[in-house]
Enzyme design. Structure first.
Site, PDB file in Angstrom:
ATOM      1  CG  HIS A  47      49.686  73.650   2.019  1.00  0.00           C
ATOM      2  ND1 HIS A  47      49.691  73.142   0.738  1.00  0.00           N
ATOM      3  CD2 HIS A  47      50.400  72.781   2.779  1.00  0.00           C
ATOM      4  CE1 HIS A  47      50.362  71.996   0.726  1.00  0.00           C
ATOM      5  NE2 HIS A  47      50.813  71.760   1.942  1.00  0.00           N
ATOM      6  CD  GLU A 152      55.964  67.104   3.231  1.00  0.00           C
ATOM      7  OE1 GLU A 152      54.759  67.137   3.555  1.00  0.00           O
ATOM      8  OE2 GLU A 152      56.586  68.115   2.870  1.00  0.00           O
ATOM      9  CG  ASP A 178      52.239  65.799   1.674  1.00  0.00           C
ATOM     10  OD1 ASP A 178      52.140  66.072   0.471  1.00  0.00           O
ATOM     11  OD2 ASP A 178      51.859  66.551   2.571  1.00  0.00           O
TER      12      ASP A 178
END
Length: 267
Positions: A47, A152, A178
């Protein structure tokens, strides 16, 4: 020894290892975070706003600050794993792990032969560009490079009883946000069904003597401390808090609020 593994040292010395995240492409941010006393800094390629070229300078900055660099990769690519380890990362955090076969493949990619399939080149940054003896580098890397897996998705949690038994996994992390998306709960990370899956996986990890790397999502000191105490009491030993983006956001918002209150008081 080529580099220090501050995470393993901290777990041996105090029983806990503390870290944070870097998402901006700023070596200064990474150096400040490392020099603040954290045992490790996670450089977020999933990210974050940087690629492999920027990552090398971030790793240098973390090492200069005295912490251990861990890289969160964007995927489980063997080429990606190879490049960040060659660049000097001491650990990897791989997102979206869903099966035991995938976990085993990741572990093999971090280890040199005969126990793994990591590509070998003596002239890499991790060997001091060839200044450290190759045999010493191989031995130290195979013993110290950490494999952290991020679970996740529904698939990952359903297969977790098999994933957690794969040899060579140092720690697992659980992505509540997530997972809630994967379950169709649209970001409800505190939903009882999400919590139940994470607690079940947490207990399985402890049973199999795999450390848990907990991300403490609170923004205030009190929230972080309460979250750490809760998970530590349950057996977690590795903790990450905030990101440079979050810390800067909180700091700038607070600074503006303080200035704005003074200005309003003069009206």
């Amino acid at each position: 020894m080529i580099y220090r593994n501050r995470v393993k040292e901290a777990l041996q010395d105090s029983g806990f290892a503390l870290g944070t995240f870097i998402q901006n492409s700023s070596p200064e941010n990474a150096e400040i975070a490392a020099a603040s006393g954290f045992d490790y800094v996670i450089l977020d390629m999933e990210h974050g706003s940087f690629g492999i070229d920027g990552l090398v300078n971030l790793i240098r900055a973390v090492q200069l600050g005295g912490a251990t660099p861990v890289v969160r990769l964007p995927d489980d690519s063997e080429t990606g794993i190879l490049k960040v380890l060659d660049a000097g990362a001491i650990g990897i955090l791989v997102p979206g792990v869903g099966t035991a076969d995938q976990a085993a493949k990741i572990v093999r990619a971090t280890r040199y032969a005969p126990i793994g399939s990591r590509g070998a080149c003596p002239r890499i940054r991790a060997t001091g560009h060839g200044m450290h003896p190759w045999r010493d580098h191989v031995e130290w890397s195979n013993q110290n490079v950490m494999v952290w897996l991020l679970i996740e998705t529904v698939e990952g949690f359903d297969n977790f009883p098999q994933i957690v038994t794969v040899p060579g996994i140092d720690a697992v992390s659980f992505g509540a946000f997530d997972l809630s998306q994967s379950m169709g709960l649209n970001g409800q990370s505190e939903h009882p069904e999400v919590k139940a899956k994470i607690e079940k996986a947490f207990n399985l990890a402890k049973k199999n003597h795999v450390d848990i790397q907990m991300v403490l999502l609170g923004g205030t000191s009190r929230e972080i401390q309460e979250s750490l105490q809760r998970w530590a009491s349950l057996g977690a030993r590795i903790f990450s808090c905030l990101t440079d983006r979050r810390i800067l956001t909180i700091g700038f918002q607070e600074a503006y609020a303080n200035l704005a209150s003074v200005q309003q008081g003069k009206k």
